[in-house]
Scaffold this motif. Structure first.
Motif, short mmCIF file in Angstrom:
data_model
loop_
_atom_site.label_atom_id
_atom_site.label_comp_id
_atom_site.label_asym_id
_atom_site.label_seq_id
_atom_site.Cartn_x
_atom_site.Cartn_y
_atom_site.Cartn_z
N ARG A 141 10.38 -27.19 -3.26
CA ARG A 141 9.48 -26.38 -4.08
C ARG A 141 8.64 -25.48 -3.18
O ARG A 141 8.29 -25.87 -2.06
N TYR A 142 8.31 -24.30 -3.70
CA TYR A 142 7.60 -23.31 -2.88
C TYR A 142 6.44 -22.69 -3.64
O TYR A 142 6.51 -22.46 -4.86
N ALA A 143 5.36 -22.44 -2.90
CA ALA A 143 4.21 -21.70 -3.41
C ALA A 143 4.26 -20.30 -2.80
O ALA A 143 4.41 -20.16 -1.59
N TYR A 144 4.11 -19.30 -3.63
CA TYR A 144 4.22 -17.91 -3.19
C TYR A 144 2.85 -17.25 -3.09
O TYR A 144 1.93 -17.58 -3.85
N SER A 145 2.74 -16.32 -2.15
CA SER A 145 1.51 -15.54 -2.01
C SER A 145 1.89 -14.09 -1.76
O SER A 145 2.99 -13.79 -1.26
N TYR A 146 0.96 -13.19 -2.09
CA TYR A 146 1.25 -11.76 -2.03
C TYR A 146 0.10 -10.99 -1.40
O TYR A 146 -1.07 -11.30 -1.64
N ASP A 147 0.46 -9.99 -0.59
CA ASP A 147 -0.52 -9.07 -0.01
C ASP A 147 -0.08 -7.64 -0.33
O ASP A 147 1.12 -7.33 -0.31
N PHE A 148 -1.06 -6.79 -0.59
CA PHE A 148 -0.79 -5.44 -1.08
C PHE A 148 -1.24 -4.41 -0.04
O PHE A 148 -2.39 -4.43 0.42
N TYR A 149 -0.33 -3.51 0.32
CA TYR A 149 -0.61 -2.49 1.32
C TYR A 149 -0.26 -1.11 0.78
O TYR A 149 0.74 -0.94 0.07
N ILE A 150 -1.10 -0.14 1.13
CA ILE A 150 -0.79 1.26 0.86
C ILE A 150 -0.33 1.89 2.17
O ILE A 150 -0.97 1.71 3.21
N VAL A 151 0.76 2.63 2.12
CA VAL A 151 1.28 3.35 3.28
C VAL A 151 1.29 4.83 2.94
O VAL A 151 1.99 5.26 2.02
N ILE A 152 0.47 5.60 3.66
CA ILE A 152 0.40 7.05 3.46
C ILE A 152 1.04 7.73 4.67
O ILE A 152 0.58 7.55 5.80
N ASN A 153 2.10 8.46 4.45
CA ASN A 153 2.73 9.23 5.52
C ASN A 153 2.09 10.61 5.57
O ASN A 153 1.91 11.26 4.54
N VAL A 154 1.71 11.02 6.78
CA VAL A 154 0.97 12.27 6.93
C VAL A 154 1.53 13.11 8.07
O VAL A 154 2.21 12.60 8.97
N ASN A 155 1.22 14.38 8.01
CA ASN A 155 1.58 15.31 9.07
C ASN A 155 0.34 15.53 9.92
O ASN A 155 -0.58 16.25 9.54
N ASN A 156 0.29 14.85 11.08
CA ASN A 156 -0.86 14.93 11.97
C ASN A 156 -0.35 14.81 13.41
O ASN A 156 0.59 14.05 13.67
N PRO A 157 -0.92 15.54 14.35
CA PRO A 157 -0.41 15.49 15.73
C PRO A 157 -0.61 14.15 16.43
O PRO A 157 0.04 13.90 17.46
#
Length: 271
Positions: A141-157
């Motif tokens: 049996r398994y207990a699940y967990s979740y983490d939430f991430y935002i990934v913003i791709n940008v044009n920057n030097p």
């Protein structure tokens, strides 16, 4: 040169302490100068002294943008996406003092993509037997967990990705992963009809907390993609060749100015 030889920062010239050196490709950087770099920058070791100097000049100029930044919309909870919709700018930061933190100010048109990443982890649920040994259930049996991430791709030097976490702690419904025995009902996974489950993933994904962060991520993604599209459409319209029209006020053939007015009489041609 030996490990304990004195080192000096190639940027500010200050002596670097024993644990304060930040290596560059062709020199050394003190921790105080390193703090001034963008928080999204990750290629320090592969950067030259000249490249670091260029970035620090960019960061200094960024302070003026921060000072004139006017927040019109805030997205997120801990780390926030701040929008200046009037100027077409945004920043991502968890700081309360913006001028001190100097977060990178980016244009809406700098966004090249945005997505919500949901990281799933699982931990086996075990129990202790009469001898105090950890045992597995059969089936496991398994207990699940979740983490939430935002990934913003940008044009920057200096960086091409901004990645940050929405939730401060994993979403897991506080499931217990070590039970007192095989029949311990506290924390036991049970279906609605009374049978034992091997996973609580469905239950966690249906929780209010999970839904809250999923919706928060979608809102940020949709907002950034929307303002990016608006910026691109405005740029395309500005670059499009302007056609000559007849002014309804003076009758002259004119090419409207940036405000859509007749170049001769000033009448609103595009009103």
């Amino acid at each position: 040169m030996g490990f304990f030889d004195k080192k000096y920062c190639n940027i500010c010239g200050e002596k670097i302490g024993l644990l304060g050196n930040r290596k560059l490709e062709d020199g050394n950087l003190c921790k105080n100068c390193a703090k001034k770099l963008s928080p999204w920058f990750s290629d320090r070791r592969q950067s030259t002294v000249a490249e670091i100097e260029e970035q620090l000049a960019y960061r200094e100029a960024n302070q003026e943008k921060v000072a004139s930044f006017h927040v019109t919309r805030t997205l997120g909870e801990r780390t926030k996406v701040l929008l200046d919709e009037d100027a077409g700018l945004f920043m991502v930061t968890s700081a309360r003092n913006l001028e001190e933190a100097n977060p990178d100010v980016l244009s809406f048109s700098d966004v090249t993509g945005c997505k919500l990443d949901i990281d799933e982890s699982k931990t086996e649920i075990e129990y202790t037997d009469a001898e105090g040994e950890r045992q597995s259930f059969s089936p496991k049996r398994y207990a699940y967990s979740y983490d939430f991430y935002i990934v913003i791709n940008v044009n920057n030097p200096y960086f091409n990705e901004i990645r940050f976490q929405l939730n401060s702690s994993s979403v897991d419904n506080d499931a217990e992963t070590l039970l007192d025995g095989p029949n311990d009902m506290c924390g036991m996974l049970r279906s609605k009809i009374g049978g034992a489950l091997t996973s609580n993933a469905e239950e966690v994904r249906a929780s209010v907390e999970y839904q809250q962060y999923e919706e928060m991520g979608r809102e940020i993604r949709e907002a950034l993609l929307q303002v990016r599209q608006q910026a691109r459409e405005e740029a395309a319209a500005a670059a499009a060749p302007k056609a000559a029209v007849t002014c309804p006020y003076c009758g002259a053939t004119t090419i409207p100015d940036a405000s859509g007015c007749c170049e001769f009489c000033g009448g609103a041609v595009n009103a």
